[in-house]
Write a protein that holds these residues in place. Sequence first.
Motif, PDB file in Angstrom:
ATOM      1  N   ALA A  43     -67.684 -19.783  47.346  1.00 35.20           N
ATOM      2  CA  ALA A  43     -66.969 -19.843  45.710  1.00 35.20           C
ATOM      3  C   ALA A  43     -67.347 -18.809  44.737  1.00 35.20           C
ATOM      4  O   ALA A  43     -66.154 -18.371  43.906  1.00 35.20           O
ATOM      5  N   LYS A  44     -68.741 -18.202  44.911  1.00 32.33           N
ATOM      6  CA  LYS A  44     -68.840 -17.144  43.538  1.00 32.33           C
ATOM      7  C   LYS A  44     -68.466 -15.985  44.119  1.00 32.33           C
ATOM      8  O   LYS A  44     -67.805 -15.251  43.172  1.00 32.33           O
ATOM      9  N   LEU A  45     -68.129 -15.480  45.507  1.00 31.68           N
ATOM     10  CA  LEU A  45     -68.091 -14.735  45.704  1.00 31.68           C
ATOM     11  C   LEU A  45     -66.081 -14.633  46.127  1.00 31.68           C
ATOM     12  O   LEU A  45     -65.592 -13.289  45.366  1.00 31.68           O
ATOM     13  N   GLN A  46     -65.286 -15.167  46.157  1.00 32.51           N
ATOM     14  CA  GLN A  46     -64.199 -15.505  46.059  1.00 32.51           C
ATOM     15  C   GLN A  46     -62.427 -14.442  44.963  1.00 32.51           C
ATOM     16  O   GLN A  46     -62.231 -13.528  45.324  1.00 32.51           O
ATOM     17  N   PRO A  47     -63.687 -15.331  44.023  1.00 34.58           N
ATOM     18  CA  PRO A  47     -62.313 -14.329  42.710  1.00 34.58           C
ATOM     19  C   PRO A  47     -62.781 -13.115  42.512  1.00 34.58           C
ATOM     20  O   PRO A  47     -61.944 -11.669  42.682  1.00 34.58           O
ATOM     21  N   PRO A  48     -63.572 -12.646  43.075  1.00 41.93           N
ATOM     22  CA  PRO A  48     -63.827 -11.251  42.475  1.00 41.93           C
ATOM     23  C   PRO A  48     -63.361 -10.406  43.581  1.00 41.93           C
ATOM     24  O   PRO A  48     -62.781  -8.936  43.576  1.00 41.93           O
ATOM     25  N   LEU A  49     -63.886 -10.786  44.501  1.00 40.81           N
ATOM     26  CA  LEU A  49     -62.844  -9.796  46.012  1.00 40.81           C
ATOM     27  C   LEU A  49     -61.345  -9.931  45.804  1.00 40.81           C
ATOM     28  O   LEU A  49     -61.425  -8.986  46.210  1.00 40.81           O
ATOM     29  N   ALA A  50     -60.826 -11.262  45.354  1.00 42.41           N
ATOM     30  CA  ALA A  50     -59.597 -11.133  45.060  1.00 42.41           C
ATOM     31  C   ALA A  50     -58.946 -10.329  44.241  1.00 42.41           C
ATOM     32  O   ALA A  50     -58.141  -9.511  44.666  1.00 42.41           O
ATOM     33  N   GLU A  51     -59.645 -10.227  42.809  1.00 39.93           N
ATOM     34  CA  GLU A  51     -59.264  -9.883  42.305  1.00 39.93           C
ATOM     35  C   GLU A  51     -59.706  -8.196  42.585  1.00 39.93           C
ATOM     36  O   GLU A  51     -58.343  -7.193  42.268  1.00 39.93           O
ATOM     37  N   ALA A  52     -60.436  -8.023  43.165  1.00 39.67           N
ATOM     38  CA  ALA A  52     -60.881  -6.146  43.333  1.00 39.67           C
ATOM     39  C   ALA A  52     -59.863  -5.413  44.902  1.00 39.67           C
ATOM     40  O   ALA A  52     -59.475  -4.648  44.201  1.00 39.67           O
ATOM     41  N   LEU A  53     -59.052  -7.119  45.175  1.00 44.09           N
ATOM     42  CA  LEU A  53     -58.611  -6.428  47.033  1.00 44.09           C
ATOM     43  C   LEU A  53     -57.573  -6.707  46.444  1.00 44.09           C
ATOM     44  O   LEU A  53     -56.225  -6.682  47.299  1.00 44.09           O
ATOM     45  N   ASP A  54     -56.783  -7.178  45.141  1.00 43.62           N
ATOM     46  CA  ASP A  54     -55.190  -7.460  44.548  1.00 43.62           C
ATOM     47  C   ASP A  54     -55.301  -8.452  45.478  1.00 43.62           C
ATOM     48  O   ASP A  54     -53.517  -8.323  46.383  1.00 43.62           O
ATOM     49  N   LEU A  55     -55.619  -9.308  45.610  1.00 38.00           N
ATOM     50  CA  LEU A  55     -55.141 -10.879  47.189  1.00 38.00           C
ATOM     51  C   LEU A  55     -54.994 -12.200  45.842  1.00 38.00           C
ATOM     52  O   LEU A  55     -55.776 -12.429  44.650  1.00 38.00           O
ATOM     53  N   LYS A  56     -54.349 -12.742  47.383  1.00 39.06           N
ATOM     54  CA  LYS A  56     -54.047 -14.391  46.104  1.00 39.06           C
ATOM     55  C   LYS A  56     -54.897 -14.474  47.674  1.00 39.06           C
ATOM     56  O   LYS A  56     -54.139 -15.111  48.946  1.00 39.06           O
ATOM     57  N   LEU A  57     -55.641 -15.658  47.385  1.00 37.46           N
ATOM     58  CA  LEU A  57     -56.307 -16.515  48.496  1.00 37.46           C
ATOM     59  C   LEU A  57     -56.445 -17.983  48.468  1.00 37.46           C
ATOM     60  O   LEU A  57     -55.836 -18.978  47.494  1.00 37.46           O
ATOM     61  N   PHE A  58     -56.018 -18.281  49.271  1.00 42.59           N
ATOM     62  CA  PHE A  58     -55.563 -19.863  49.415  1.00 42.59           C
ATOM     63  C   PHE A  58     -56.458 -20.557  50.372  1.00 42.59           C
ATOM     64  O   PHE A  58     -56.601 -19.566  51.250  1.00 42.59           O
ATOM     65  N   THR A  59     -56.984 -21.647  50.566  1.00 43.91           N
ATOM     66  CA  THR A  59     -57.620 -22.562  51.755  1.00 43.91           C
ATOM     67  C   THR A  59     -56.341 -23.637  52.364  1.00 43.91           C
ATOM     68  O   THR A  59     -56.036 -23.701  52.004  1.00 43.91           O
ATOM     69  N   GLU A  60     -56.647 -23.127  53.397  1.00 45.62           N
ATOM     70  CA  GLU A  60     -55.954 -24.416  53.926  1.00 45.62           C
ATOM     71  C   GLU A  60     -57.458 -25.268  55.266  1.00 45.62           C
ATOM     72  O   GLU A  60     -57.769 -24.297  56.410  1.00 45.62           O
ATOM     73  N   PRO A  61     -56.735 -25.730  55.123  1.00 45.07           N
ATOM     74  CA  PRO A  61     -57.617 -26.903  56.688  1.00 45.07           C
ATOM     75  C   PRO A  61     -56.955 -26.624  57.957  1.00 45.07           C
ATOM     76  O   PRO A  61     -56.716 -26.128  57.931  1.00 45.07           O
ATOM     77  N   LEU A  62     -58.036 -26.341  58.539  1.00 44.43           N
ATOM     78  CA  LEU A  62     -58.041 -25.776  59.798  1.00 44.43           C
ATOM     79  C   LEU A  62     -57.200 -26.961  61.010  1.00 44.43           C
ATOM     80  O   LEU A  62     -57.877 -28.288  60.129  1.00 44.43           O
ATOM     81  N   ARG A  63     -56.022 -27.150  61.346  1.00 45.69           N
ATOM     82  CA  ARG A  63     -55.627 -27.540  62.340  1.00 45.69           C
ATOM     83  C   ARG A  63     -57.054 -28.425  63.548  1.00 45.69           C
ATOM     84  O   ARG A  63     -57.768 -27.844  63.514  1.00 45.69           O
ATOM     85  N   SER A  64     -56.432 -29.552  63.740  1.00 49.50           N
ATOM     86  CA  SER A  64     -57.347 -29.762  64.645  1.00 49.50           C
ATOM     87  C   SER A  64     -57.567 -29.717  65.598  1.00 49.50           C
ATOM     88  O   SER A  64     -58.480 -29.304  66.713  1.00 49.50           O
ATOM     89  N   GLN A  65     -56.391 -29.097  66.741  1.00 50.04           N
ATOM     90  CA  GLN A  65     -56.554 -28.296  67.405  1.00 50.04           C
ATOM     91  C   GLN A  65     -57.556 -27.177  67.956  1.00 50.04           C
ATOM     92  O   GLN A  65     -58.085 -26.616  68.675  1.00 50.04           O
TER      93      GLN A  65
END
Length: 87
Positions: A43-65
Amino acid sequence: QRRRRGAVLQHGAILLNRSPAAPELPGVNDFADEPITAEQLSAKLQPPLAEALDLKLFTEPLRSQLRETAQRLQHEKYSRPSWTERR
């Protein structure tokens, strides 16, 4: 690290604690005033990593399969010494 077509693949590891397999390598918690979990560090690393790489991060649960396939592979393949100790 690979970046193609708007996707980033980062392969690596951050040690949280010193490993008995590599005691010469300290983990993050060896330097921290309070221990941190993998989830907290992520959680602490995601925001600065996204900013440095100009990325939009999102989370999505793994499908059960996919989760079931991963658990099966972990049990049948990756937890076996024949896999982890091969060269």
